[in-house]
Write a protein that holds these residues in place. Structure first.
Motif, PDB file in Angstrom:
ATOM      1  N   TYR A  23      10.055  -3.331   4.341  1.00 26.33           N
ATOM      2  CA  TYR A  23      10.450  -3.458   2.942  1.00 26.33           C
ATOM      3  C   TYR A  23      11.857  -4.027   2.864  1.00 26.33           C
ATOM      4  O   TYR A  23      12.730  -3.679   3.656  1.00 26.33           O
ATOM      5  CB  TYR A  23      10.400  -2.099   2.251  1.00 26.33           C
ATOM      6  N   SER A  57       3.969   0.686  -7.633  1.00 28.26           N
ATOM      7  CA  SER A  57       3.875   0.881  -6.191  1.00 28.26           C
ATOM      8  C   SER A  57       2.814  -0.036  -5.590  1.00 28.26           C
ATOM      9  O   SER A  57       3.011  -0.601  -4.506  1.00 28.26           O
ATOM     10  CB  SER A  57       3.553   2.347  -5.895  1.00 28.26           C
ATOM     11  N   SER A  58       1.703  -0.207  -6.292  1.00 25.84           N
ATOM     12  CA  SER A  58       0.635  -1.088  -5.819  1.00 25.84           C
ATOM     13  C   SER A  58       1.106  -2.531  -5.730  1.00 25.84           C
ATOM     14  O   SER A  58       0.729  -3.258  -4.805  1.00 25.84           O
ATOM     15  CB  SER A  58      -0.576  -0.997  -6.758  1.00 25.84           C
ATOM     16  N   GLY A  61       3.133  -2.787  -2.566  1.00 25.87           N
ATOM     17  CA  GLY A  61       2.248  -2.720  -1.413  1.00 25.87           C
ATOM     18  C   GLY A  61       1.448  -3.985  -1.201  1.00 25.87           C
ATOM     19  O   GLY A  61       1.097  -4.321  -0.063  1.00 25.87           O
ATOM     20  N   HIS A  64       2.691  -6.349   1.399  1.00 23.55           N
ATOM     21  CA  HIS A  64       2.649  -5.922   2.794  1.00 23.55           C
ATOM     22  C   HIS A  64       1.235  -5.792   3.357  1.00 23.55           C
ATOM     23  O   HIS A  64       1.028  -5.969   4.543  1.00 23.55           O
ATOM     24  CB  HIS A  64       3.401  -4.604   2.949  1.00 23.55           C
ATOM     25  N   CYS A  89      -3.194   2.627   0.213  1.00 22.34           N
ATOM     26  CA  CYS A  89      -2.189   1.960   1.044  1.00 22.34           C
ATOM     27  C   CYS A  89      -2.781   1.292   2.268  1.00 22.34           C
ATOM     28  O   CYS A  89      -2.274   0.287   2.732  1.00 22.34           O
ATOM     29  CB  CYS A  89      -1.128   2.962   1.484  1.00 22.34           C
ATOM     30  N   SER A  90      -3.856   1.839   2.808  1.00 21.42           N
ATOM     31  CA  SER A  90      -4.343   1.332   4.089  1.00 21.42           C
ATOM     32  C   SER A  90      -5.847   1.088   4.115  1.00 21.42           C
ATOM     33  O   SER A  90      -6.470   1.177   5.156  1.00 21.42           O
ATOM     34  CB  SER A  90      -3.985   2.327   5.194  1.00 21.42           C
TER      35      SER A  90
END
Length: 136
Positions: A23, A57-58, A61, A64, A89-90
């Motif tokens: 980040y 937040s999305s 993310g 990344h 997130c994953s």
């Protein structure tokens, strides 16, 4: 309420072999602000604020570990009156968030789920995320 789904083009991620996200300073500062807003939303039982935090937040993310339908889901969320977008997130899971207190939300979420199911998304599910009792 949440209309959760999985996009067939996005595969699960082996987080044990995934390099850590790098980040930048701006994103780190945004996460600090989002953390404070999330704490405030939980303390005040403010679902709308928490949904805004999830969307912000999305967005971070996405840079990344991108999800192929992300932009389409943001547009759909706005078009159908959703108030936020949640992204795992994953993995390949996403969800459009709706205010449970609005009249007709069950019918609206079911209609959105039906639309997404017919658009090629998998494991489309409608579920509630609220509790009947406030946590003190």
């Amino acid at each position: 309420m949440v209309v959760g789904l999985r996009h067939p083009g996005d595969q699960p991620v082996d987080t044990l072999h995934l390099p850590p996200a790098r980040y930048d300073a701006r994103e780190i500062e945004q996460f600090w602000c989002l953390r404070g807003l999330a704490a405030q939303a939980i303390k005040q039982q403010n679902a709308r604020l928490l949904r805004r935090v999830a969307t912000a937040s999305s967005r971070i993310g996405q840079r990344h570990l991108s999800k192929s339908p992300f932009d389409d889901m943001l547009r759909l969320t706005a078009k159908v009156g959703g108030c936020g977008l949640q992204v795992a997130c994953s993995g390949p899971l996403m969800g459009t968030l709706f205010p449970v207190e609005e009249p007709g939300v069950t019918e609206r979420t079911n209609a959105v789920a039906d639309r997404l199911s017919h658009s090629g998304f998998e494991h489309v599910t409608v579920f509630a995320t609220y509790a009947d009792e406030a946590i003190s």
